[in-house]
Design a protein around this motif. Structure first.
Motif, PDB file in Angstrom:
ATOM      1  N   ARG A  33       0.812  -1.219   0.000  1.00 52.06           N
ATOM      2  CA  ARG A  33       0.000   0.000   0.000  1.00 52.06           C
ATOM      3  C   ARG A  33       0.851   1.279   0.000  1.00 52.06           C
ATOM      4  O   ARG A  33       0.452   2.290  -0.564  1.00 52.06           O
ATOM      5  CB  ARG A  33      -0.935  -0.003   1.215  1.00 52.06           C
ATOM      6  N   SER A  34       2.002   1.216   0.609  1.00 50.23           N
ATOM      7  CA  SER A  34       2.853   2.414   0.710  1.00 50.23           C
ATOM      8  C   SER A  34       3.918   2.483  -0.379  1.00 50.23           C
ATOM      9  O   SER A  34       4.477   3.539  -0.636  1.00 50.23           O
ATOM     10  CB  SER A  34       3.554   2.441   2.068  1.00 50.23           C
ATOM     11  N   TYR A  35       4.224   1.336  -0.987  1.00 48.59           N
ATOM     12  CA  TYR A  35       5.317   1.217  -1.954  1.00 48.59           C
ATOM     13  C   TYR A  35       6.648   1.618  -1.330  1.00 48.59           C
ATOM     14  O   TYR A  35       7.491   2.256  -1.959  1.00 48.59           O
ATOM     15  CB  TYR A  35       5.034   2.034  -3.213  1.00 48.59           C
ATOM     16  N   LEU A  36       6.849   1.187  -0.095  1.00 44.18           N
ATOM     17  CA  LEU A  36       8.107   1.458   0.598  1.00 44.18           C
ATOM     18  C   LEU A  36       9.306   1.001  -0.225  1.00 44.18           C
ATOM     19  O   LEU A  36      10.318   1.703  -0.309  1.00 44.18           O
ATOM     20  CB  LEU A  36       8.097   0.753   1.959  1.00 44.18           C
ATOM     21  N   PHE A  37       9.220  -0.184  -0.820  1.00 41.68           N
ATOM     22  CA  PHE A  37      10.376  -0.743  -1.523  1.00 41.68           C
ATOM     23  C   PHE A  37      10.438  -0.308  -2.979  1.00 41.68           C
ATOM     24  O   PHE A  37      11.453  -0.520  -3.638  1.00 41.68           O
ATOM     25  CB  PHE A  37      10.373  -2.271  -1.419  1.00 41.68           C
ATOM     26  N   ASN A  38       9.370   0.270  -3.479  1.00 45.71           N
ATOM     27  CA  ASN A  38       9.409   0.809  -4.834  1.00 45.71           C
ATOM     28  C   ASN A  38       9.979   2.219  -4.774  1.00 45.71           C
ATOM     29  O   ASN A  38       9.428   3.185  -5.292  1.00 45.71           O
ATOM     30  CB  ASN A  38       8.016   0.795  -5.468  1.00 45.71           C
TER      31      ASN A  38
END
Length: 448
Positions: free
Chosen positions: A307-312
Motif C-alpha cells: 500500500r505504501s510502496y516502501l520498496f518501490n
C-alpha cells in the motif's frame, strides 16, 4: 575514469488513465475507472527528475508511447480511418480501446534489462527490451521501446540492443523491475541479480496460486546469455510466491538494491539465507562488500509495503558513501512505515536520509519512484555517447514543462478515450517531443 548510475525516468504520456488493466497490481485495480489527470501526472514526474538533477545525480528522460495504438486495434480486426477504428472499438470492445490507450510505458523499470560494459563479454552496454507478454496492454510496447532506446543509445561502439524475447508465457520478461546490480563502483565489474516468479519448465519451483508470476527463470537466463554475462557475476533468486499473491507483482515492490546494498522485506524471497551468502561471496570476488538491510514483518507487513510502496523507492548513493531513499508520500501517510523509516535513518546505518515526493497520479495506477526510472550505469565515455537531447538540464526541464502545459489534458475518463481528437492531440504532442529530445522518427505515425 568516472562512472555514474544514470536514472532515465519515463515521461508520463498524454493518455494517462485509470483503466484497471493490471490484474495482480492492487493499486491499479482499486482505482479502476476513476478520472485521471495526465497533466498533473507528467508534471509530478518531471518535478522528481528536476529534484534529482539539482541534488547532483545524473538524470535523463525516456519518451512515452503513441496512444491510442491504432495499429494494434487494426491487428485485432478493426478497420477504416483512424477515427473509425477508435469509434468501432469503443462500441464493440471498450476494454480493447482502454488497453490500446494505456500510458503504462511511463513505468520504464519495465522497459528493458540493462547490463553495463564492465559486466559484458564485449565491453558494451547491453539492452534487452522486455516483452511484457503477461499483460496485453503492455505487450504492445516493446517495438517502440526498442526504437526509442536505439535513438537514445545509438553509438554501436558502446551500446548493443537486443530484441524482446519470444512473446510466450515461458519467456515472460518484465525488465529491470526484476533485476538489480551490485557493485563497488559503477564502472567496475559487479554482480547482476535476477529475480524470477516461476520456472516455465522446472516444476520443483513453487508458483503463486492467485496472481500470475510474470517473470520466468528461463527469461532471466536468456537475458544473461544475450548480454554475455559471466556465471560468476550472476545470482538468481526466486520471489516468494506468497507475496506475489498479496499483490507484489514485481520484485521492485518488495526489494530495492544499489551499490553494495540490498534493502528488502523479510518475506521477499525463498531461500533467503542461501541467496544472501551467494551475493556476498560473488561480490567479494570483484572487490565488493555486500550488505543487506532486512525490514522485519513485525515492523512492516507485506500489506503495508504494497500500500505504501516502501520498496518501490530509489536507493541512491551519495559521495560520502551514505544512501538516500526516495519514497512516495504514501510512505509518510502509513504510520507503521513512517515510524520504521524514522528509526532507520536515525540509527546511523547505511540509509541516512529519506526524501518524500508527491507521485499520486502514478501511485494510484500502481507505480512508484522506482517504477518510473530505468537505471543505466555508464562511464564518462559512454555518457558522452548518449544522445544529449535526453539528458535532463534546467533548459530541458523548462521545455518539457511548457510542452506538458501546452498539450496535456487535466482530466481524462474512460469515455474520453473514444474521442478521436485525443489521438490527434497525442500525435501532435509526440511529434514535437521528438524534436525537443532529438530522437528522430521513432513513432509509427512518423514512420508509416
Amino acid at each position: 575514469m568516472k562512472s555514474y548510475e544514470v536514472n532515465f525516468d519515463g515521461l508520463v504520456g498524454p493518455t494517462h488513465n485509470y483503466g484497471g488493466l493490471s490484474y495482480g497490481n492492487v493499486a491499479s485495480q482499486s482505482n479502476s475507472q476513476q478520472s485521471s489527470n495526465p497533466k498533473e501526472a507528467a508534471l509530478q514526474g518531471l518535478a522528481k527528475m528536476k529534484a534529482l538533477m539539482e541534488m547532483g545525480f545524473q538524470q535523463g528522460v525516456l519518451a512515452p508511447q503513441e496512444r491510442p495504438d491504432v495499429a494494434a486495434l487494426r491487428r485485432l480486426g478493426f478497420s477504416g480511418t483512424d477515427a473509425q477504428v477508435i469509434e468501432r472499438a469503443a462500441k464493440e470492445a471498450m476494454p480493447l480501446l482502454v488497453a490500446s490507450c494505456s500510458a503504462s510505458s511511463m513505468w520504464v523499470a519495465n522497459a528493458a534489462t540493462v547490463s553495463p560494459s564492465a559486466d559484458t563479454a564485449d565491453g558494451r552496454v547491453h539492452f534487452t527490451a522486455a516483452n511484457l507478454n503477461c499483460k496485453y496492454h503492455r505487450s504492445i510496447e516493446h517495438p517502440t521501446t526498442s526504437r526509442v532506446l536505439g535513438a537514445m543509445f545509438a553509438n554501436q561502439q558502446h551500446f548493443a540492443h537486443h530484441a524482446a524475447l519470444p512473446a510466450v508465457a515461458q519467456f515472460g520478461d518484465e525488465g529491470a523491475a526484476n533485476h538489480t546490480r551490485f557493485c563497488r563502483e559503477y564502472g567496475e565489474a559487479g554482480v547482476e541479480f535476477f529475480v524470477f516468479g516461476r520456472s516455465a519448465f522446472d516444476n520443483r519451483f513453487p508458483a503463486p496460486q492467485k496472481y500470475p508470476a510474470r517473470q520466468t527463470l528461463e527469461a532471466s537466463q536468456a537475458v544473461v546469455r544475450l548480454h554475455g554475462l559471466r556465471e560468476e557475476g550472476v545470482v538468481y533468486a526466486q520471489q516468494n510466491p506468497n507475496v506475489i499473491d498479496q499483490g507484489v507483482f514485481h520484485n521492485d515492490v518488495i526489494a530495492v538494491g544499489n551499490g553494495e546494498v540490498l534493502f528488502y522485506h523479510e518475506d521477499a524471497f525463498l531461500e533467503t539465507d542461501q541467496m544472501l551468502a551467494e551475493l556476498q561471496s560473488k561480490l567479494a570476488k570483484v572487490g565488493g562488500n555486500f550488505q543487506s538491510v532486512c525490514v522485519p514483518r513485525s515492523a512492516v507487513t507485506v500489506d503495508d509495503a504494497v500500500r505504501s510502496y516502501l520498496f518501490n523507492s530509489q536507493l541512491l548513493s551519495r559521495p560520502d558513501g551514505s544512501m538516500l531513499l526516495i519514497v512516495p508520500q504514501e510512505c509518510q501517510a502509513n504510520e507503521r512505515v513512517w515510524a520504521y523509516l524514522q528509526s532507520l535513518t536515525s540509527s546511523g546505518g547505511l540509509i541516512r536520509e529519506v526524501k518524500v515526493f508527491d507521485l499520486k497520479q502514478s501511485m494510484q495506477n500502481g507505480g512508484g519512484p522506482a517504477c518510473l526510472r530505468l537505471r543505466v550505469a555508464l562511464n564518462e565515455t559512454e555518457l558522452a555517447a548518449v544522445n544529449p537531447g535526453v539528458i535532463m538540464t534546467p533548459p530541458l526541464y523548462g521545455s518539457l514543462t511548457a510542452w506538458v502545459e501546452k498539450h496535456y489534458r487535466d482530466r481524462l475518463s474512460e469515455t474520453d478515450l473514444a474521442d478521436p481528437q485525443l489521438l490527434l492531440e497525442c500525435r501532435t504532442a509526440l511529434d514535437e517531443l521528438t524534436q525537443i529530445l532529438k530522437l528522430g522518427a521513432v513513432y509509427p505515425f512518423q514512420i508509416n
